[in-house]
Design a protein around this motif. Structure first.
Motif, mmCIF file in Angstrom:
data_model
loop_
_atom_site.group_PDB
_atom_site.id
_atom_site.type_symbol
_atom_site.label_atom_id
_atom_site.label_comp_id
_atom_site.label_asym_id
_atom_site.label_seq_id
_atom_site.Cartn_x
_atom_site.Cartn_y
_atom_site.Cartn_z
ATOM 1 N N PHE A 26 1.022 -1.043 -0.057
ATOM 2 C CA PHE A 26 -0.020 0.011 -0.375
ATOM 3 C C PHE A 26 0.903 0.870 -0.221
ATOM 4 O O PHE A 26 2.362 0.913 0.738
ATOM 5 C CB PHE A 26 -0.773 -0.107 1.339
ATOM 6 N N GLN A 27 0.643 2.279 -0.923
ATOM 7 C CA GLN A 27 1.474 3.662 -0.978
ATOM 8 C C GLN A 27 0.065 4.409 -1.503
ATOM 9 O O GLN A 27 -1.015 4.171 -1.691
ATOM 10 C CB GLN A 27 2.281 3.698 -2.502
ATOM 11 N N VAL A 28 0.329 5.222 -0.634
ATOM 12 C CA VAL A 28 -0.428 7.073 -0.878
ATOM 13 C C VAL A 28 -0.238 7.460 -2.289
ATOM 14 O O VAL A 28 0.930 7.654 -2.811
ATOM 15 C CB VAL A 28 0.263 7.921 0.373
ATOM 16 N N TYR A 30 2.571 -3.382 4.282
ATOM 17 C CA TYR A 30 2.211 -4.726 3.494
ATOM 18 C C TYR A 30 1.503 -4.993 4.129
ATOM 19 O O TYR A 30 1.728 -5.017 5.654
ATOM 20 C CB TYR A 30 3.388 -5.143 2.749
ATOM 21 N N ASN A 31 0.817 -6.196 3.754
ATOM 22 C CA ASN A 31 0.054 -7.348 4.636
ATOM 23 C C ASN A 31 0.396 -8.381 3.906
ATOM 24 O O ASN A 31 0.682 -8.402 2.816
ATOM 25 C CB ASN A 31 -1.046 -6.462 4.660
ATOM 26 N N ARG A 47 5.908 -3.872 9.716
ATOM 27 C CA ARG A 47 5.268 -3.751 7.811
ATOM 28 C C ARG A 47 5.230 -2.571 7.381
ATOM 29 O O ARG A 47 4.712 -1.275 6.466
ATOM 30 C CB ARG A 47 4.069 -4.732 7.960
ATOM 31 N N SER A 48 6.364 -1.781 7.585
ATOM 32 C CA SER A 48 6.728 -0.165 6.561
ATOM 33 C C SER A 48 8.285 -0.481 6.184
ATOM 34 O O SER A 48 9.106 -0.845 6.235
ATOM 35 C CB SER A 48 7.090 0.440 8.227
ATOM 36 N N ALA A 49 7.568 0.160 4.525
ATOM 37 C CA ALA A 49 9.121 0.184 4.001
ATOM 38 C C ALA A 49 9.047 1.137 3.340
ATOM 39 O O ALA A 49 9.430 1.736 1.810
ATOM 40 C CB ALA A 49 8.655 -0.550 3.044
ATOM 41 N N GLN A 50 8.704 2.490 4.407
ATOM 42 C CA GLN A 50 8.540 3.817 3.508
ATOM 43 C C GLN A 50 9.816 4.460 3.642
ATOM 44 O O GLN A 50 11.373 3.294 4.380
ATOM 45 C CB GLN A 50 8.016 4.833 4.538
ATOM 46 N N GLU A 102 6.081 -7.669 -4.306
ATOM 47 C CA GLU A 102 5.407 -6.925 -4.937
ATOM 48 C C GLU A 102 5.436 -5.648 -5.159
ATOM 49 O O GLU A 102 6.514 -5.323 -3.771
ATOM 50 C CB GLU A 102 3.342 -7.910 -4.212
ATOM 51 N N HIS A 103 4.944 -4.740 -5.155
ATOM 52 C CA HIS A 103 4.941 -3.070 -5.756
ATOM 53 C C HIS A 103 3.653 -2.675 -5.511
ATOM 54 O O HIS A 103 2.754 -2.905 -5.504
ATOM 55 C CB HIS A 103 5.766 -3.379 -7.070
ATOM 56 N N GLY A 104 4.132 -1.767 -5.131
ATOM 57 C CA GLY A 104 2.296 -1.375 -4.727
ATOM 58 C C GLY A 104 2.234 0.558 -6.404
ATOM 59 O O GLY A 104 3.001 -0.354 -6.757
ATOM 60 N N SER A 105 1.496 0.838 -5.933
ATOM 61 C CA SER A 105 0.811 1.370 -6.945
ATOM 62 C C SER A 105 1.512 2.649 -6.995
ATOM 63 O O SER A 105 0.648 3.148 -8.424
ATOM 64 C CB SER A 105 -1.248 1.662 -6.577
#
Length: 190
Positions: A26-28, A45-46, A94-97, A125-128
């Motif tokens: 998930f990304q903002v 991420y989940n 679960r933070s990848a910031q 997997e990657h975010g949007s």
């Protein structure tokens, strides 16, 4: 023989699902920053079925995943300007910031967070994507607001002072002067 094969499938079939992970990243959609400031790009991420993950990593890319520039301190465009969460934070929260320090106008782009986890097998997997908007603002909004308020105060003071002067001049013109004052004084004594 067929019965044994069916039994093995029944035994090992669920293990295959157990070993593979499904990751949601998930990304903002958008982050705003001004030139020379810091921009934090959140990514979380989940994992399917809340499985315990003990190993993994993450990367960020500018523009396109794996085909464009990886965003790291070893990248020429970002040397010494990237902060990452540590491994414990990555696994436990679960933070990848990442944070891009001292943002410059050319940093404006879409950034993609890619998470890789290992649980029996490696899953990626990657975010949007997160669009980083960089504006070249010379002054902070607070300074602009303070200047505007001070400007209004100065205008109000000038208006009050101007009105006072006009009032004073009006009262002076209506009051008798010079010889008129003497005549008024003499007339009042008689």
């Amino acid at each position: 023989m067929m019965r044994r094969l069916a039994a093995l499938i029944l035994i090992f079939g669920p293990l295959q699902g157990f070993l593979s992970l499904e990751i949601q990243v998930f990304q903002v959609p958008e982050v705003h920053a001004t030139t020379s400031s810091d921009a934090t790009l959140p990514c979380t991420y989940n994992v399917s079925e809340a499985k315990e993950v003990i190993a993994g990593s993450y990367k960020w890319y500018r523009h396109l995943v794996k085909t464009e520039l990886e965003v790291s301190n070893s990248s020429e465009d970002f040397t010494g300007r990237i902060s990452r969460v540590n491994t414990d934070q990555f696994i436990n929260t679960r933070s990848a910031q990442i944070t891009i320090h001292n943002v410059i106008p050319s940093d404006a782009a879409t950034y993609y967070c890619e998470v890789t986890l290992v649980h029996g097998e490696e899953t990626t997997e990657h975010g949007s994507g997160t669009l980083l908007n960089v504006t070249d603002v010379l002054e902070s909004p607070y300074i602009i607001i303070v200047r505007a308020v001070l400007g209004v105060i100065v205008v109000v003071i000038l208006l009050v002072f101007g009105c006072y002067r006009i009032f004073k001049q009006g009262s002076r013109q209506s009051a008798p002067r010079g010889p008129e004052v003497l005549q008024n004084v003499q007339t009042s004594h008689q």
